[in-house]
Design a protein around this motif. Structure first.
Motif, PDB file in Angstrom:
ATOM      1  N   PHE A 221       0.861  -1.185   0.000  1.00 53.04           N
ATOM      2  CA  PHE A 221       0.000   0.000   0.000  1.00 53.04           C
ATOM      3  C   PHE A 221       0.900   1.237   0.000  1.00 53.04           C
ATOM      4  O   PHE A 221       2.104   1.152   0.266  1.00 53.04           O
ATOM      5  CB  PHE A 221      -0.956   0.016   1.195  1.00 53.04           C
ATOM      6  N   THR A 222       0.322   2.372  -0.286  1.00 47.55           N
ATOM      7  CA  THR A 222       1.049   3.631  -0.300  1.00 47.55           C
ATOM      8  C   THR A 222       1.519   3.974   1.111  1.00 47.55           C
ATOM      9  O   THR A 222       0.711   3.940   2.043  1.00 47.55           O
ATOM     10  CB  THR A 222       0.144   4.766  -0.832  1.00 47.55           C
TER      11      THR A 222
ATOM     12  N   SER B 180      -0.579   5.527   4.242  1.00 47.54           N
ATOM     13  CA  SER B 180      -2.015   5.348   4.054  1.00 47.54           C
ATOM     14  C   SER B 180      -2.589   4.255   4.943  1.00 47.54           C
ATOM     15  O   SER B 180      -3.792   4.193   5.165  1.00 47.54           O
ATOM     16  CB  SER B 180      -2.327   5.019   2.592  1.00 47.54           C
ATOM     17  N   LYS B 181      -1.722   3.388   5.458  1.00 45.29           N
ATOM     18  CA  LYS B 181      -2.171   2.227   6.210  1.00 45.29           C
ATOM     19  C   LYS B 181      -0.992   1.697   7.009  1.00 45.29           C
ATOM     20  O   LYS B 181       0.155   1.949   6.665  1.00 45.29           O
ATOM     21  CB  LYS B 181      -2.674   1.177   5.206  1.00 45.29           C
TER      22      LYS B 181
END
Length: 172
Positions: free
Chosen positions: A46-47, A50-51
């Motif tokens: 994921f970016t 972002s998470k």
């Protein structure tokens, strides 16, 4: 995560060679250089920012950083700077023969070579940073007292560890 999602990390893994490949991982069949090479080639899940998600790979990298900075094997660093400093007299890390427990039902992990016939782990480098610590309840209490009593990390570091951003608190 090289353990919990091997196909995303090791591009040469396939359905046909999964068991053989996982056995090689579990028996420390890869060098640190090969581990890092796969890391550099793996796609992000994921970016960044972002998470957050637990990942064994990150803890292995952290252990490698500790080894480079300290000039000590990670298990020796833990012994000197954590276990001894906290008074954890019955705790060891990734040292063959010092295991205090074995899996109760280990047919699968035995079949892939992750443990020997007595249930002891065969790949200690595999667990460097993300497992392999053998302890008892009394030593866990000593660790807890040292951590929350300011013996292991600064007050600001402990506060950051307890800052649950995206439901994750720096491994705590």
């Amino acid at each position: 995560d090289y353990i919990n999602n091997p196909p995303a990390y090791w591009e040469e893994i396939t359905i046909d060679n999964y068991e053989q490949f996982y056995s090689k991982i579990c028996q420390d069949g890869y060098t640190d250089e090969e581990f890092l090479q796969n890391l550099y080639q793996a796609d992000l899940l994921f970016t960044p920012g972002s998470k957050q998600e637990y990942c064994n790979t990150n803890y292995v990298i952290l252990a490698k950083i500790v080894e480079q900075v300290s000039g000590m094997p990670f298990c020796d660093y833990l012994q000197k700077n954590v276990f001894d400093g906290c008074g954890m007299e019955h705790t060891t890390s990734m040292v063959a023969g010092n295991e205090t427990s074995v899996p109760t039902d280990y047919d699968l992990v035995l079949s892939i070579g992750m443990v020997n016939e007595k249930g002891y782990y065969t790949g200690y480098r595999l667990e460097r940073g993300c497992g392999g610590i053998h302890t008892c309840m009394a030593d866990l209490i000593e660790f807890d007292r040292a951590l929350f009593g300011g013996k292991l990390v600064s007050e600001s570091s402990l506060a950051e560890m307890m800052n649950y951003d995206m439901e994750y608190g720096c491994g705590l």
